[in-house]
Design a protein around this motif. Structure first.
Motif, PDB file in Angstrom:
ATOM      1  N   ARG A 294      30.135 -31.086  -7.796  1.00  0.00           N
ATOM      2  CA  ARG A 294      30.611 -32.402  -7.340  1.00  0.00           C
ATOM      3  C   ARG A 294      30.972 -33.299  -8.527  1.00  0.00           C
ATOM      4  NH1 ARG A 294      26.679 -33.434  -4.421  1.00  0.00           N
ATOM      5  NH2 ARG A 294      25.488 -34.810  -5.796  1.00  0.00           N
TER       6      ARG A 294
ATOM      7  N   ALA B  70      34.181 -32.060 -10.073  1.00  0.00           N
ATOM      8  CA  ALA B  70      35.317 -32.406  -9.222  1.00  0.00           C
ATOM      9  C   ALA B  70      35.639 -33.896  -9.314  1.00  0.00           C
ATOM     10  CB  ALA B  70      35.012 -32.014  -7.771  1.00  0.00           C
ATOM     11  N   HIS B  71      34.593 -34.716  -9.387  1.00  0.00           N
ATOM     12  CA  HIS B  71      34.808 -36.165  -9.506  1.00  0.00           C
ATOM     13  C   HIS B  71      35.501 -36.509 -10.815  1.00  0.00           C
ATOM     14  CE1 HIS B  71      33.606 -40.310 -10.627  1.00  0.00           C
ATOM     15  NE2 HIS B  71      33.799 -40.550  -9.309  1.00  0.00           N
ATOM     16  N   ASN B  72      35.096 -35.862 -11.890  1.00  0.00           N
ATOM     17  CA  ASN B  72      35.711 -36.141 -13.191  1.00  0.00           C
ATOM     18  C   ASN B  72      37.166 -35.704 -13.210  1.00  0.00           C
ATOM     19  OD1 ASN B  72      33.287 -37.157 -14.049  1.00  0.00           O
ATOM     20  ND2 ASN B  72      32.671 -35.291 -15.143  1.00  0.00           N
ATOM     21  N   LEU B  73      37.447 -34.589 -12.514  1.00  0.00           N
ATOM     22  CA  LEU B  73      38.827 -34.132 -12.480  1.00  0.00           C
ATOM     23  C   LEU B  73      39.716 -35.026 -11.633  1.00  0.00           C
ATOM     24  CD1 LEU B  73      38.298 -30.263 -12.176  1.00  0.00           C
ATOM     25  CD2 LEU B  73      39.259 -31.482 -14.133  1.00  0.00           C
ATOM     26  N   THR B  74      39.192 -35.493 -10.525  1.00  0.00           N
ATOM     27  CA  THR B  74      40.026 -36.281  -9.607  1.00  0.00           C
ATOM     28  C   THR B  74      40.156 -37.740 -10.017  1.00  0.00           C
ATOM     29  OG1 THR B  74      38.085 -36.668  -8.225  1.00  0.00           O
ATOM     30  CG2 THR B  74      39.488 -34.789  -7.656  1.00  0.00           C
ATOM     31  N   THR B  75      39.224 -38.272 -10.765  1.00  0.00           N
ATOM     32  CA  THR B  75      39.275 -39.697 -11.147  1.00  0.00           C
ATOM     33  C   THR B  75      39.975 -39.916 -12.474  1.00  0.00           C
ATOM     34  OG1 THR B  75      37.093 -39.513 -12.163  1.00  0.00           O
ATOM     35  CG2 THR B  75      37.184 -40.258  -9.867  1.00  0.00           C
ATOM     36  N   GLY B  76      40.371 -38.815 -13.086  1.00  0.00           N
ATOM     37  CA  GLY B  76      41.111 -38.968 -14.337  1.00  0.00           C
ATOM     38  C   GLY B  76      40.245 -39.026 -15.563  1.00  0.00           C
TER      39      GLY B  76
ATOM     40  N   THR C  79      44.495 -34.488 -17.711  1.00  0.00           N
ATOM     41  CA  THR C  79      45.146 -33.268 -17.258  1.00  0.00           C
ATOM     42  C   THR C  79      45.894 -32.583 -18.384  1.00  0.00           C
ATOM     43  OG1 THR C  79      47.039 -34.605 -16.574  1.00  0.00           O
ATOM     44  CG2 THR C  79      45.371 -34.112 -14.894  1.00  0.00           C
TER      45      THR C  79
END
Length: 592
Positions: A365, A368-374, A378
């Motif tokens: 989790r 995933a949070h770090n990937l989706t919040t920027g 990327t």
């Protein structure tokens, strides 16, 4: 934990209380059984004495009625001897037709006194129905002497009636015959019992009555009171032990028939004339007297022994019931405690699995949070790959936990293995080591693998066997990390009836398993104290699953201290593949 301890103490307290009550009940029951046994003994003896008295009265009464029916009395006595004999014959015919015991007497004899010349004996021929004169039988010599003395006494002194000779032979009844005018017996009737008839007909009938009255299981012996060595009847002729006064449960006298002298003709009884005086008849004294003695003893040895045996049997049955109750209670408590312990282990399992699941889920989790919040750029390929590898690693952990639980569930359902086939031991070990490579590398352990040259393939499910071996290797890496060594070996061993087995050993040099935990480590959900204290991750299902897989293959698993008494060494023995399967296996793998 305290709750389970309190429940255990409460269970033991209940067992102790029930045990105390059972002991108290056993003591009371012992006393009650003793009282009942004593009362039963008194009742049995009273019933036996009553039945024997009735038997003696019946026996004497049978004889008395027969003698009364055949003896001439008072006014019915003809003056002519021939007329008297015709009357005797008539009475005998009537008696025989109306009496089922018509074989009572072997001899019926008229003893006719001849003043100054002894007495004449007239025997009734029971077949031809006529009298004939006979000589004195040799066994009647005492009776002849008594009669001759009585005749001499009457000739010298005529002062009144005389009693008949006091002759009490073994089997002869003597009855005086009076007419209505004489004060002296003018002859005597002698009745000789048929002892064979008594043995074969009369006594068995009376013993049947005794059995109906007091129950079966009694032996009887009838002897002459004057000479106990003379045995008249035995219910058990093959018995080697005689029944005497010291061993008999009860005794009674038989054959106690004595003639009663009627009053003289000049002294009639009140309410009647001499001609109508009641006829004399054999007296019926109490059954304590008699020429014969009947002794009865229970086949158990005595009534005392029978009652003692019955009491012992009742005590044993009662004790067995009480012990069975205590064992049942103890078993219930034990099963309850095991259920409580299993419940506690299941709670620990749920807590452990929850923790095992929460940790990788939290990592996933967060990643995933770090990937989706920027937070993770990327454009930073290395960082994205690092997060991807992290998510993949944690996902594998979750998958392993789920597979472990599912595999255990399948083993519980009897589906630990699916299809058997020959399995090469070397390939099995190499694949299992490869699957556990990450765990072994993280533990920084050196693997030492030794496979004997004569090892043949196993007969089993390769997937299940690989899963079992992986569990053992993971445990060795997890709990033996401080030793930095894992030993894996395979060799042949002999099983029951020289059955060939393949023996695989997995050892480590870690802290080892305490001796008091070795019998529990294969129980589902069980985790040792060290694993709990050191917070070593695990579900407590691994070794339980290994045992189920091994036993499903017909093998065994055990644990003992490792090399140099350090760490732990697990030994798995599984039957080798049947010889008929090895050729086919060699064609596809190139190894026997």
């Amino acid at each position: 934990m305290n709750r389970f301890r309190r429940q255990a103490l409460y269970s033991w307290a209940v067992i102790a209380a029930l045990a105390g009550l059972s002991v108290l009940l056993a003591v009371l029951q012992y006393g009650w059984i003793g009282e009942v046994s004593r009362a039963e003994e008194v009742r049995l003896k009273a019933n036996l004495h009553t039945a024997l008295d009735r038997l003696a009265n019946d026996f004497n009464d049978n004889i008395s009625r027969s003698v009364n029916a055949l003896t001439l009395r008072g006014g019915e006595v003809p003056a002519d001897s021939a007329a008297r004999e015709r009357l005797y014959i008539q009475k005998f015919i009537e008696w025989r037709e109306g009496n089922r015991h018509d074989g009572f007497f072997t001899s019926i004899v008229r003893i006719i006194p001849n003043p100054g010349d002894g007495a004449t004996l007239r025997l009734l021929d029971q077949q031809r129905l006529q009298f004939r004169t006979i000589d004195w039988p040799a066994n009647w010599a005492p009776l002849r002497d008594e009669i001759e003395r009585e005749l001499t006494s009457q000739a010298d002194d005529d002062r009144g009636p005389r009693r008949p000779p006091r002759f009490e032979g073994l089997d002869v009844i003597l009855v005086p015959v009076f007419d209505s005018r004489s004060r002296q017996p003018f002859e005597w009737d002698a009745f000789e019992l048929d002892l064979n008839y008594v043995r074969s007909a009369l006594m068995p009938e009376l013993m049947d009555r005794l059995t109906r009255a007091v129950g079966p299981g009694y032996d009887a012996e009838l002897v002459s009171r004057g000479d106990p060595s003379t045995v008249i009847y035995q219910s058990a002729p093959d018995a080697h032990v005689r029944i005497d006064a010291s061993t008999a449960d009860a005794q009674v006298g038989l054959f106690d028939v004595r003639p009663r002298i009627p009053p003289p003709p000049d002294r009639p009884r009140e309410g009647g004339s001499p001609e109508h005086a009641p006829p004399s008849r054999p007296m019926m004294p109490p059954p304590a007297r008699g020429r014969w003695l009947l002794s009865v003893r229970h086949q158990a040895g005595s009534l005392d022994a029978l009652v003692a045996r019955t009491r012992l049997r009742n005590i044993m049955v009662t004790t067995a019931v009480l012990v069975l109750m205590l064992l049942t209670i103890a078993a219930l408590v034990r099963f309850t405690r095991r259920a409580q312990a299993l419940s506690e282990l299941q709670m620990q399992f749920v807590a452990g699995v929850s923790h095992e699941l929460r940790t990788p889920l939290t990592v996933i989790r967060t990643a995933a949070h770090n990937l989706t919040t920027g937070i993770v750029k990327t454009g930073d390929v290395n960082q994205v790959q690092r997060y991807g590898r992290l998510i993949g690693s944690e996902t594998e952990k979750l998958t392993a936990i789920v597979e472990q639980v599912l595999a255990f569930a399948n083993s519980e359902a009897g589906r630990a293995i699916r299809k058997r086939e020959p399995v090469a031991v070397e390939s099995l070990i190499q694949q299992s080591l490869a699957d556990c490579g990450t765990a072994i590398a993280d533990a920084q352990c050196v693997v030492e693998s030794t496979i004997a040259a004569d090892v043949v393939p196993l007969w089993g499910d390769p997937t299940a066997l690989r899963h079992a071996l992986q569990n053992l290797l993971n445990n060795a890496a997890k709990y033996g990390a401080e030793g930095h060594w894992i030993g894996v070996s395979a060799a042949m061993a002999a099983g029951p009836k020289q059955q060939p087995l393949v023996e695989i050993r997995v050892a480590d040099r870690g802290a080892g398993i305490p001796a008091d935990e070795r019998s529990q480590i294969f129980d589902p959900f069980y985790r040792g104290r060290r694993a709990i204290d050191d917070q070593v991750h695990g579900t407590g299902l691994g070794l339980a699953l290994v045992k189920r897989i091994v036993e499903a293959h017909g093998g065994t698993i055990g644990v003992e201290p490792g090399p140099d008494q350090r760490g732990a060494e697990f030994t798995v023995r599984i039957p080798a593949a049947p010889p008929e399967e090895l050729d086919e296996f060699a064609d596809t793998t190139g190894r026997r």
